[in-house]
Design a protein around this motif. Structure first.
Motif, PDB file in Angstrom:
ATOM      1  N   PRO A 291       0.831  -1.202   0.000  1.00 36.06           N
ATOM      2  CA  PRO A 291       0.000   0.000   0.000  1.00 36.06           C
ATOM      3  C   PRO A 291       0.868   1.255   0.000  1.00 36.06           C
ATOM      4  O   PRO A 291       1.827   1.349   0.776  1.00 36.06           O
ATOM      5  CB  PRO A 291      -0.791  -0.120   1.307  1.00 36.06           C
ATOM      6  CG  PRO A 291      -0.786  -1.578   1.625  1.00 36.06           C
ATOM      7  CD  PRO A 291       0.529  -2.109   1.123  1.00 36.06           C
ATOM      8  N   GLY A 292       0.524   2.192  -0.843  1.00 37.11           N
ATOM      9  CA  GLY A 292       1.289   3.435  -0.917  1.00 37.11           C
ATOM     10  C   GLY A 292       2.353   3.410  -1.992  1.00 37.11           C
ATOM     11  O   GLY A 292       2.898   4.448  -2.355  1.00 37.11           O
TER      12      GLY A 292
ATOM     13  N   PRO B 232       4.181   6.218   0.900  1.00 33.82           N
ATOM     14  CA  PRO B 232       4.489   4.792   1.043  1.00 33.82           C
ATOM     15  C   PRO B 232       4.472   4.354   2.515  1.00 33.82           C
ATOM     16  O   PRO B 232       4.034   3.258   2.826  1.00 33.82           O
ATOM     17  CB  PRO B 232       5.897   4.671   0.442  1.00 33.82           C
ATOM     18  CG  PRO B 232       5.968   5.801  -0.524  1.00 33.82           C
ATOM     19  CD  PRO B 232       5.192   6.917   0.108  1.00 33.82           C
ATOM     20  N   GLU B 233       4.908   5.247   3.403  1.00 35.81           N
ATOM     21  CA  GLU B 233       4.899   4.886   4.818  1.00 35.81           C
ATOM     22  C   GLU B 233       3.490   5.013   5.411  1.00 35.81           C
ATOM     23  O   GLU B 233       3.015   4.118   6.093  1.00 35.81           O
ATOM     24  CB  GLU B 233       5.836   5.789   5.633  1.00 35.81           C
ATOM     25  CG  GLU B 233       7.234   5.249   5.765  1.00 35.81           C
ATOM     26  CD  GLU B 233       8.119   5.698   4.621  1.00 35.81           C
ATOM     27  OE1 GLU B 233       8.003   6.858   4.229  1.00 35.81           O
ATOM     28  OE2 GLU B 233       8.906   4.885   4.102  1.00 35.81           O
TER      29      GLU B 233
ATOM     30  N   ALA C  50      -3.029   0.713   6.152  1.00 37.13           N
ATOM     31  CA  ALA C  50      -3.492  -0.614   5.715  1.00 37.13           C
ATOM     32  C   ALA C  50      -3.176  -1.653   6.793  1.00 37.13           C
ATOM     33  O   ALA C  50      -3.972  -2.576   7.027  1.00 37.13           O
ATOM     34  CB  ALA C  50      -2.827  -0.993   4.397  1.00 37.13           C
ATOM     35  N   ALA C  51      -2.041  -1.474   7.474  1.00 37.53           N
ATOM     36  CA  ALA C  51      -1.699  -2.422   8.548  1.00 37.53           C
ATOM     37  C   ALA C  51      -2.717  -2.323   9.689  1.00 37.53           C
ATOM     38  O   ALA C  51      -3.015  -3.323  10.349  1.00 37.53           O
ATOM     39  CB  ALA C  51      -0.285  -2.149   9.060  1.00 37.53           C
ATOM     40  N   GLN C  52      -3.273  -1.128   9.922  1.00 35.88           N
ATOM     41  CA  GLN C  52      -4.306  -0.989  10.952  1.00 35.88           C
ATOM     42  C   GLN C  52      -5.551  -1.778  10.551  1.00 35.88           C
ATOM     43  O   GLN C  52      -6.195  -2.409  11.382  1.00 35.88           O
ATOM     44  CB  GLN C  52      -4.692   0.486  11.180  1.00 35.88           C
ATOM     45  CG  GLN C  52      -3.542   1.427  11.482  1.00 35.88           C
ATOM     46  CD  GLN C  52      -2.645   0.907  12.578  1.00 35.88           C
ATOM     47  OE1 GLN C  52      -3.086   0.625  13.682  1.00 35.88           O
ATOM     48  NE2 GLN C  52      -1.375   0.733  12.253  1.00 35.88           N
TER      49      GLN C  52
END
Ligand SMILES: Cc1cc2nc3c(=O)[nH]c(=O)nc-3n(C[C@H](O)[C@H](O)[C@H](O)COP(=O)(O)OP(=O)(O)OC[C@H]3O[C@@H](n4cnc5c(N)ncnc54)[C@H](O)[C@@H]3O)c2cc1C
Lengths: 434, 276
Positions: A39-40, A107-108, A114-116
């Motif tokens: 993602p990003g 990107p970060e 998305a990790a959340q």
């Protein structure tokens, strides 16, 4: 159809990740599809995130999100080829909780968001592009097709967060054919400089950031620019009218090179090593370009729904994307519980947007894009104001100082602005921003 | 017991920034993956396994960050994933010793020819030695044919020479990235692979005394002696060397397929007297 989820969210940008997060939090199985390797990886923007919209959803965002600097200095600049005029505002309050804007690298930031969603149970599938919609005999959307072998995914609801091109909304018949005048092109480079040097040049304390919004400075192409400080990089770019760009036959990277060579900008970016260069379309026409937000089995959020707010002094897209994605996720979860994912069953989405800032701001500022993108606001007024200020501060002794009204008249005439234009645009500005 | 084809993968960062002034490398952990050569190795293993009904086991020596990369192999069709926990930066011989017990018994062990992080390409050779099996390293072409458990291949030798081989397992093979393109994982396998178990094994204690790599230089092709260009003065010779005095219009733009293009380039170089 081999795979099935309660919902499929297409695009792991800010809108998609928030939609997936809310669906997963509501206990729904949700697949978050992203065409990039993470993602990003495909995403580009200017650089400031206004993340207060996360306060109630991810309350620890300010500590946990990968933010670069909290913006405490906001400079609004008007540029002509040889002049610059700036309003330089600082607030130390913005450097403390609850914070205002923060610079972040997509990107970060997107990977974190998305990790959340994944932590809540969403299934993130990267390097996979949704190539089309699956539709049942009644015309309702029942899933997506992807570019992987055996790549059909059935779902009760599809949330299309696929960004500015909005291919899924178009395929669903929710969006009209695109009008180029509704878009601008953002071109940006990231320049690396030592952290301490950035703080010295921009007069910042460690952790503090600056946000420069620039009107003009784009030569013969109507547009503006931006300059943001990250931890050890600067993001500098231009936002150009697509029509103007194609008429001018100038290449966008030349316009950006012109901005970075401007006497007011060059000393700030001098010596920076280019570490990134990219371009991306921005949907700027707000309500005028917004598609229908829901269809049977489908919702559209973020840039795919034209929700980026581009109103001259404001360019906010990420917060609008996060808020609309979040609302779409909540409404989709509600519709799934009720067992009604028709357009009517998904109506909670638009209701949520109307009661929050997303549609309220767009409605209030509905005339802003037309005004802000007009030739006069983009080119002539910056020139007029700069000329007036130059007249004001040029000492022409032994000639005496002329009256201010006379100077203003002369500046307006030199820039081709008539009194009628000023009154008309003043009235439009009052109606829009007042 | 089901026959086994093994693959050795090394997880590496596919992108890294390099500071032009200091040479400092800025890693990019998000780009962790395997080289095209490692991908090609898996593809050959999968194809070989399809012909023989064998299971494909992918083994990687590395830290926990390699687990996600190994799962990409599962998505492409690997049946078993093994990670041997080894100290980062271990020498090639130790990496091979760590891998060997987990690929022993495989008809063929496929590796990429070199890893992307400036690898020496020595692991496959050490591995063959550890296993006491044949080796076919630096493969440019692979033909699995119809034969079970073996293959034909063309391999690179030093000095630009080539060698055509027929290999019967057990053997260790290393191939270049251009030999095959890893198949695109199906959506179903992608989703399944997220939960694929990775067996973690301990590496054997390092053998003492271990060979110690003191320094490493990048690959440089051997210099070839070519006659100096004609010209009495150095300036004339430099002009001749850079083609400054070549007749104008010598360049031609042609649109050809790769093979014809290569032929055309060779023909032109020969015609211009640039080839011995
Ligand atoms: C130059 C520029 C400067 C900007 N500056 C700012 C700023 O400073 N602050 C701000 O708030 N906003 C800014 N914006 C606006 C902001 O970037 C957008 O409004 C915001 O990113 C929209 O988020 P989104 O999730 O809707 O779409 P995106 O961020 O575009 O995400 C869409 C995602 O969908 C994925 N995708 C697309 N199609 C498919 C498919 N078919 N299958 C699978 N995945 C797919 C993409 O890879 C991407 O990850 C700027 C934009 C630009 C271009």
């Amino acid at each position: 159809m081999a795979e099935r989820f309660d919902a499929v969210v297409v695009g792991a940008g800010p809108a998609g990740s928030m939609a997936a997060l809310q669906l997963a939090r509501a206990g729904r199985s949700v697949c978050l599809l992203e065409r990039g390797p993470f993602p990003g990886s495909k995403n580009l923007y200017g650089g400031v995130v206004y993340a207060r919209v996360l306060d109630g959803i991810l309350p620890r965002w300010a500590e946990e999100a990968p933010l670069e600097r909290f913006v405490t200095r906001r400079v609004t600049m008007v540029l002509t080829a040889t002049q610059s005029l700036a309003v330089d505002f600082r607030s130390s309050a913005w450097g403390e909780a609850p914070y205002n804007g923060a610079t972040a690298l997509r990107p970060e930031f997107d990977a974190w968001l998305a990790a959340q969603a994944e932590a809540e149970g969403a299934v993130l599938v990267c390097s996979t592009t949704a190539t089309g919609l699956l539709v049942d005999a009644s015309g309702a959307v029942v899933g997506v097709r992807t570019d992987r072998p055996g790549g059909e995914i059935g779902a009760g609801v599809v949330v299309a967060c696929d960004g500015v091109n909005a291919l899924l909304a178009k395929e669903a018949g929710l969006a009209e054919a695109p009008d180029p005048s509704h878009y601008t092109l953002g071109v940006k480079q990231v320049l690396r400089l030592p952290e301490a040097e950035i703080e010295r040049r921009f007069g910042l304390a460690p952790g503090e950031g600056a946000d420069f919004e620039i009107l003009g400075g784009t030569g013969e192409v109507p547009g503006g620019g931006f300059l943001y400080t990250n931890r050890d990089t600067l993001s500098v770019g231009v936002v150009l009218s697509l029509d103007g760009l194609s008429r001018s036959a100038v290449r966008p990277e030349e316009v950006l090179a012109g901005l970075t060579a401007h006497p007011a900008i060059a000393p700030l970016v001098d010596g920076g090593e280019v570490v990134e260069f990219g371009a991306h379309l921005i949907p700027e026409a707000g309500l005028e370009m917004m598609p229908r937000l829901a269809g049977d089995g489908i919702l559209v959020a973020g840039d795919a729904a034209g929700m980026c707010l581009a109103a001259g002094i404001w360019l906010e897209g990420v917060n609008f994307a996060m808020a609309s994605g979040s609302a779409a996720g909540e409404a989709a979860a509600e519709a799934l519980v009720a067992g009604d994912t028709t357009r009517r069953g998904l109506a909670g989405y638009e209701a949520r947007l109307s009661s929050g800032f997303v549609l309220a701001d767009h409605r209030r500022l509905r005339h802003a894009p037309g005004l802000v993108l007009s030739e006069r606001v983009q080119r002539r007024y910056p020139e007029m104001v700069c000329n007036l200020v130059e007249e004001l501060f040029t000492v022409r002794n032994p000639a005496p100082k002329p009256g201010v009204v006379q100077m203003a008249r002369r500046a307006a005439r030199r820039s081709g602005v008539g009194l009628g234009d000023l009154l008309r645009d003043g009235w439009r500005a009052w109606r829009t921003f007042g | 017991m089901r026959p086994l084809v093994a693959v050795c993968w090394k997880a590496v960062e596919l992108r890294a920034g390099v500071d032009p002034l200091t040479g400092e490398i800025r890693p990019d952990p998000r780009s962790l993956g395997v080289s095209p050569a490692d991908e090609a190795a898996l593809e050959w293993a999968l194809r070989a396994a399809e012909g023989t009904g064998a299971a494909v086991r992918v083994v990687s020596a590395g830290g926990p960050e390699a687990d996600g990369v190994l799962r990409q192999a599962a998505a492409a069709g690997a049946a078993e994933l093994v990670r041997v926990a080894i100290e980062p930066g271990s020498p090639s011989c130790e990496v091979a010793r760590a891998l060997a017990p987990h690929v022993a018994g495989a008809g063929l062990v496929w590796c990429g020819d070199v890893s992307l992080d400036r690898g020496s390409g020595a692991v496959p050779a050490f591995l063959a030695a550890e296993l006491g099996v044949a080796q076919a390293l630096g493969l440019l072409e692979v033909d699995l044919g119809a034969g079970a458990g073996g293959f034909s291949g063309l391999r690179r030798l030093d000095g630009g020479r080539r060698e055509r081989l027929r290999v019967e397992g057990p053997a260790v093979a290393s191939c270049e990235g251009g030999t095959a393109r890893l198949r695109r994982a199906s959506l179903h396998l992608m989703l399944e692979a997220r939960r694929a178990p990775v067996r973690i094994e301990a590496a054997p204690p390092p053998r003492r005394p271990a060979p110690h790599v003191v320094g490493r230089a990048p690959f440089r092709p051997r210099a070839r002696v070519v006659p100096p260009p004609p010209g009495e003065h150095a300036a004339d010779r430099v002009r001749a060397l850079i083609g400054a005095e070549a007749p104008a219009g010598r360049a031609r733009v042609v649109t050809l397929g790769p093979e014809e293009a290569a032929e055309a380039i060779l023909e032109a170089l020969a015609a211009w007297g640039e080839l011995p």
